[in-house]
Design an enzyme around this catalytic site. Structure first.
Site, short mmCIF file in Angstrom:
data_model
loop_
_atom_site.label_atom_id
_atom_site.label_comp_id
_atom_site.label_asym_id
_atom_site.label_seq_id
_atom_site.Cartn_x
_atom_site.Cartn_y
_atom_site.Cartn_z
CE1 TYR A 286 38.82 42.10 33.23
CE2 TYR A 286 39.84 40.73 34.11
CZ TYR A 286 39.19 42.11 34.06
OH TYR A 286 38.12 42.44 35.09
CB SER B 104 41.85 43.62 36.90
OG SER B 104 41.48 42.04 37.33
#
Length: 261
Positions: free
Chosen positions: A167, A150
């Site tokens: 994350y 990401s």
């Protein structure tokens, strides 16, 4: 010399796609299947998998569903064995897409949430890649591993934006895992690359997009849009096929230019 179309052709190839029942995973599965690959999709919920497989089969794509919770180490081995059986004894392409997130300020971040995110986003990818490498790719000296990172792994969060410390950390770890594995496994003819999507509407990103505003997020991208239902197809096709056979250890941001400015 093969044509460009022939380089992208995946006929006769097999692929295991994790988190493949919806969203980005299903989009990438469609791309691989449309190019001729036979697929195994996995996620936790059998009902979601059944819907995805029905969609793929309706388009003439050969696909099988195997439900598995990759957050549990004991699920990895049986998944790989079942996938190998379903795919005729080999896994040519592994797409590590399954992941989790959790939002909370760093100072209050629950350890349980940290462990859950890191376990699925990093540990399970290592274990699955290791198992597929040892059981299929290394013995055949061939394979493609595509890790879905990401742009959150490329930078931190600014004030007033997301609070996703686990994350972001997990995706940064996945990026360097990609580079490290590419360096180690290149001698076996295995290409290891990562895609780093920006904001795509999905179940995982829905909360952030709602909180920050779709228009605001789109305006922050040079292309002035969020990712769409076709925007990962070309990138995953490149990394999965012989069109990308001389590419390894790389991270490709698919984010409308957000990470470039």
């Amino acid at each position: 010399m093969r044509t460009t179309q022939e380089l992208f052709n995946l006929s006769g190839k097999t692929a295991l796609v994790t988190g493949g029942s919806r969203g980005l995973g299903l989009q990438m599965a469609l791309a691989l299947g449309e190019l001729g690959a036979k697929l195994v999709l996995t996620s936790r919920k059998q009902s979601d998998l059944d819907e995805a497989v029905a969609l793929l089969k309706a388009q003439g794509i050969e696909a099988v569903a195997i439900a598995a919770d990759l957050g549990k180490e004991a699920a990895i081995g049986p998944l790989v064995e079942a996938a190998l059986e379903a795919l005729g004894g080999q896994i040519d392409i592994l797409v590590n897409n399954a992941g989790a997130t959790w939002g909370a300020p760093a100072e209050d971040y629950p350890l349980e949430a940290w462990d859950k995110v890191m376990n699925l986003n990093v540990r399970s990818i290592f274990l699955l890649s290791q198992a597929v490498g040892k059981r299929s790719m290394i013995p055949r000296r061939s394979g493609r591993i595509i890790n879905i990172a990401s742009i959150a792994g490329l930078a931190g969060n600014g004030p007033g934006t997301m609070k996703t410390v686990a994350y972001n950390t997990s995706k940064a770890a996945l990026i360097n895992f990609t580079r490290t594995l590419a360096g180690e496994w290149g001698e076996y003819g295995i290409n290891v690359n990562a895609l780093a999507p920006g904001f795509f509407p999905s179940k995982l990103s829905a909360g952030v997009i709602k909180a920050m505003g779709e228009d605001k997020l789109a305006a922050a991208a040079p292309l002035q849009r969020l990712g769409g239902e076709e925007d990962l197809k070309g990138a995953v096709a490149l990394f999965a096929s012989d069109a990308g056979r001389h590419i390894t250890g790389q991270v490709l941001a698919v984010d409308g230019g957000v990470s470039a400015v």
